[in-house]
Design a protein around this motif. Structure first.
Motif, PDB file in Angstrom:
ATOM      1  N   GLY A 145       0.866  -1.317   0.115  1.00 28.53           N
ATOM      2  CA  GLY A 145       0.004   0.165   0.047  1.00 28.53           C
ATOM      3  C   GLY A 145       0.836   1.312   0.284  1.00 28.53           C
ATOM      4  N   ILE A 146       0.055   2.467  -0.229  1.00 27.85           N
ATOM      5  CA  ILE A 146       0.687   3.660  -0.359  1.00 27.85           C
ATOM      6  C   ILE A 146       0.930   4.421   1.116  1.00 27.85           C
ATOM      7  CG2 ILE A 146       0.593   6.011  -1.182  1.00 27.85           C
ATOM      8  CD1 ILE A 146      -0.737   4.762  -3.495  1.00 27.85           C
ATOM      9  N   ARG A 147       2.006   4.891   1.372  1.00 28.66           N
ATOM     10  CA  ARG A 147       2.306   5.303   2.771  1.00 28.66           C
ATOM     11  C   ARG A 147       1.393   6.540   3.031  1.00 28.66           C
ATOM     12  NH1 ARG A 147       4.424   1.207   3.199  1.00 28.66           N
ATOM     13  NH2 ARG A 147       6.643   0.574   3.504  1.00 28.66           N
ATOM     14  N   ALA A 148       1.290   6.840   4.055  1.00 32.33           N
ATOM     15  CA  ALA A 148       0.498   8.180   4.632  1.00 32.33           C
ATOM     16  C   ALA A 148       1.063   9.465   4.580  1.00 32.33           C
ATOM     17  CB  ALA A 148      -0.439   7.840   5.909  1.00 32.33           C
ATOM     18  N   THR A 149       2.571   9.344   5.040  1.00 38.46           N
ATOM     19  CA  THR A 149       3.309  10.657   5.133  1.00 38.46           C
ATOM     20  C   THR A 149       3.677  10.968   3.901  1.00 38.46           C
ATOM     21  OG1 THR A 149       5.240   9.254   5.892  1.00 38.46           O
ATOM     22  CG2 THR A 149       3.712   9.956   7.384  1.00 38.46           C
ATOM     23  N   VAL A 150       4.119  12.345   3.930  1.00 43.41           N
ATOM     24  CA  VAL A 150       4.842  12.832   2.769  1.00 43.41           C
ATOM     25  C   VAL A 150       6.265  11.991   2.369  1.00 43.41           C
ATOM     26  CG1 VAL A 150       5.850  14.784   1.535  1.00 43.41           C
ATOM     27  CG2 VAL A 150       3.976  15.038   2.938  1.00 43.41           C
ATOM     28  N   GLU A 151       6.875  11.901   3.512  1.00 40.32           N
ATOM     29  CA  GLU A 151       8.401  11.221   3.268  1.00 40.32           C
ATOM     30  C   GLU A 151       8.307   9.772   2.943  1.00 40.32           C
ATOM     31  OE1 GLU A 151       7.306  12.869   6.094  1.00 40.32           O
ATOM     32  OE2 GLU A 151       8.414  14.443   6.277  1.00 40.32           O
ATOM     33  N   GLY A 152       7.268   9.286   3.485  1.00 44.88           N
ATOM     34  CA  GLY A 152       6.976   7.621   3.232  1.00 44.88           C
ATOM     35  C   GLY A 152       6.696   7.634   1.481  1.00 44.88           C
ATOM     36  N   VAL A 153       5.781   8.660   1.071  1.00 44.52           N
ATOM     37  CA  VAL A 153       5.393   8.413  -0.378  1.00 44.52           C
ATOM     38  C   VAL A 153       6.537   8.808  -0.995  1.00 44.52           C
ATOM     39  CG1 VAL A 153       3.832   9.114  -1.950  1.00 44.52           C
ATOM     40  CG2 VAL A 153       3.022   8.678   0.244  1.00 44.52           C
ATOM     41  N   GLU A 154       7.342   9.783  -0.612  1.00 45.08           N
ATOM     42  CA  GLU A 154       8.434  10.210  -1.460  1.00 45.08           C
ATOM     43  C   GLU A 154       9.620   8.987  -1.764  1.00 45.08           C
ATOM     44  OE1 GLU A 154       9.530  13.763   0.279  1.00 45.08           O
ATOM     45  OE2 GLU A 154       8.225  15.096  -1.245  1.00 45.08           O
ATOM     46  N   ARG A 155       9.525   8.306  -0.584  1.00 45.55           N
ATOM     47  CA  ARG A 155      10.689   7.126  -0.484  1.00 45.55           C
ATOM     48  C   ARG A 155      10.258   5.971  -1.305  1.00 45.55           C
ATOM     49  NH1 ARG A 155      11.071   7.279   4.454  1.00 45.55           N
ATOM     50  NH2 ARG A 155       9.478   5.901   5.191  1.00 45.55           N
ATOM     51  N   GLN A 156       8.697   5.849  -1.621  1.00 45.01           N
ATOM     52  CA  GLN A 156       8.202   4.866  -2.440  1.00 45.01           C
ATOM     53  C   GLN A 156       8.039   5.069  -3.650  1.00 45.01           C
ATOM     54  OE1 GLN A 156       4.232   4.713  -0.318  1.00 45.01           O
ATOM     55  NE2 GLN A 156       4.321   2.517  -0.370  1.00 45.01           N
ATOM     56  N   ILE A 157       8.203   6.612  -4.161  1.00 40.78           N
ATOM     57  CA  ILE A 157       8.268   7.033  -5.401  1.00 40.78           C
ATOM     58  C   ILE A 157       9.746   6.867  -5.843  1.00 40.78           C
ATOM     59  CG2 ILE A 157       8.395   9.335  -6.658  1.00 40.78           C
ATOM     60  CD1 ILE A 157       5.858  10.145  -5.434  1.00 40.78           C
ATOM     61  N   SER A 158      10.762   6.955  -5.018  1.00 35.39           N
ATOM     62  CA  SER A 158      12.052   6.762  -5.366  1.00 35.39           C
ATOM     63  C   SER A 158      12.356   5.585  -5.733  1.00 35.39           C
ATOM     64  CB  SER A 158      13.006   7.385  -3.924  1.00 35.39           C
ATOM     65  OG  SER A 158      14.146   7.012  -4.375  1.00 35.39           O
ATOM     66  N   ASP A 159      11.975   4.481  -4.883  1.00 38.69           N
ATOM     67  CA  ASP A 159      12.259   3.065  -5.157  1.00 38.69           C
ATOM     68  C   ASP A 159      11.311   2.570  -6.460  1.00 38.69           C
ATOM     69  OD1 ASP A 159      13.365   2.862  -2.718  1.00 38.69           O
ATOM     70  OD2 ASP A 159      11.805   2.096  -1.877  1.00 38.69           O
ATOM     71  N   THR A 160      10.167   3.487  -6.802  1.00 37.29           N
ATOM     72  CA  THR A 160       9.466   2.941  -8.050  1.00 37.29           C
ATOM     73  C   THR A 160      10.239   3.651  -9.319  1.00 37.29           C
ATOM     74  OG1 THR A 160       7.449   3.006  -7.029  1.00 37.29           O
ATOM     75  CG2 THR A 160       7.253   2.890  -9.351  1.00 37.29           C
ATOM     76  N   THR A 161      10.742   4.614  -9.226  1.00 39.32           N
ATOM     77  CA  THR A 161      11.711   5.050  -9.983  1.00 39.32           C
ATOM     78  C   THR A 161      12.925   4.257 -10.412  1.00 39.32           C
ATOM     79  OG1 THR A 161      10.856   7.654  -9.522  1.00 39.32           O
ATOM     80  CG2 THR A 161      12.771   7.425 -10.928  1.00 39.32           C
ATOM     81  N   SER A 162      13.555   3.943  -9.351  1.00 37.62           N
ATOM     82  CA  SER A 162      14.837   3.051  -9.755  1.00 37.62           C
ATOM     83  C   SER A 162      13.972   1.732 -10.259  1.00 37.62           C
ATOM     84  CB  SER A 162      15.085   2.618  -8.220  1.00 37.62           C
ATOM     85  OG  SER A 162      15.852   3.738  -7.717  1.00 37.62           O
ATOM     86  N   LEU A 163      13.176   1.342  -9.940  1.00 38.90           N
ATOM     87  CA  LEU A 163      12.617  -0.066 -10.576  1.00 38.90           C
ATOM     88  C   LEU A 163      12.371   0.285 -12.254  1.00 38.90           C
ATOM     89  CD1 LEU A 163      11.761  -2.929  -9.957  1.00 38.90           C
ATOM     90  CD2 LEU A 163       9.523  -1.997  -9.499  1.00 38.90           C
TER      91      LEU A 163
END
Length: 251
Positions: A145-163
């Motif tokens: 799932g998607i994180r609730a905090t800005v920092e958490g979502v930004e970390r997920q976006i960074s991981d997805t961009t790497s993928l």
């Protein structure tokens, strides 16, 4: 009498030699037919190994015949071969067919060895790429799932961009794999072409699934980031109001 006996002996030897040469010629022609009807190289390592084993058997039979040819040809110079005679024609045909079989075996060995190298490379690269596809699909399906905090979502976006970068890099690997397969399929049997074509179609379909899932994932994360930022702004506004109220009470 001695001259007559010698003539009879030579005639008998010539007759025996003709029989032996005819036998060798029939066997050489039989091997040549087998080689001419040899099915084209398969596209996977194991079937090609079987083809090479079959060729080794033919080669062994040829080597045995080659020995007999060499032994017989040592006797031929003792005969005065007349142009156009049966013995001369037989000798020529055996020699010519022997050379043909030798050359065809050599060509087939080279062709099958090259095919096996390509098949091994395709099989290895296909399995590696398939494993990578499975790993990525597992990553995407095991998302929590998607994180609730800005920092958490930004970390997920960074991981997805790497993928996404990783997937883009694998586009070249996929293209090389498909080019290799197309090169192998030239002259292959229809059954083998269907087999390899199915593999390529499956891997291409899975690659496209990954791209679609990743695109959807990135869009969802961007929406999640927007909501997280809105929540963060509202949260900060509420905190500011509470602090202001607290400050007003103590004035």
């Amino acid at each position: 009498d001695d001259k007559t006996k010698s003539t009879v002996d030579i005639a008998e030897k010539a007759s025996e030699l003709k029989l032996q040469l005819s036998y060798l010629l029939d066997n050489l022609l039989s091997l040549k037919t087998q080689l001419d009807n040899h099915e084209p190289p398969h596209l996977l390592p194991d079937p090609i190994s079987e083809q090479l084993q079959h060729l080794d058997i033919i080669n062994s039979q040829y080597n045995s015949l080659q020995t007999s040819v060499d032994e017989l040809f040592q006797e031929i110079p003792s005969f005065n071969l007349e142009d156009g005679s049966e013995l001369q024609l037989l000798t020529h045909n055996v020699s010519s067919t022997n050379d043909d079989v030798k050359n065809i075996i050599s060509q087939w060995q080279s062709r099958l060895q090259r095919a096996r190298e390509s098949a091994l490379k395709f099989d290895r690269d296909y399995k590696t790429f398939s494993q990578w596809v499975s790993d990525v699909l597992r990553k995407l399906s095991s998302d929590d799932g998607i994180r609730a905090t800005v920092e958490g979502v930004e970390r997920q976006i960074s991981d997805t961009t790497s993928l996404q970068d990783e997937i883009s890099n694998h586009q070249q690997s996929l293209q090389k794999l498909m080019d290799l397969a197309r090169g192998m399929m030239g002259g292959a049997s229809p059954e083998d072409c269907i087999l390899i074509g199915d593999r390529l179609a499956q891997i291409q379909a899975n690659y496209e699934i990954i791209q679609r899932q990743l695109l959807g994932r990135m869009q969802a994360l961007k929406e999640g980031l927007k909501k997280a930022k809105e929540f963060s702004t509202q949260h900060e506004t509420v905190l500011d109001k509470l602090e202001q109220q607290h400050s007003d009470l103590h004035m």
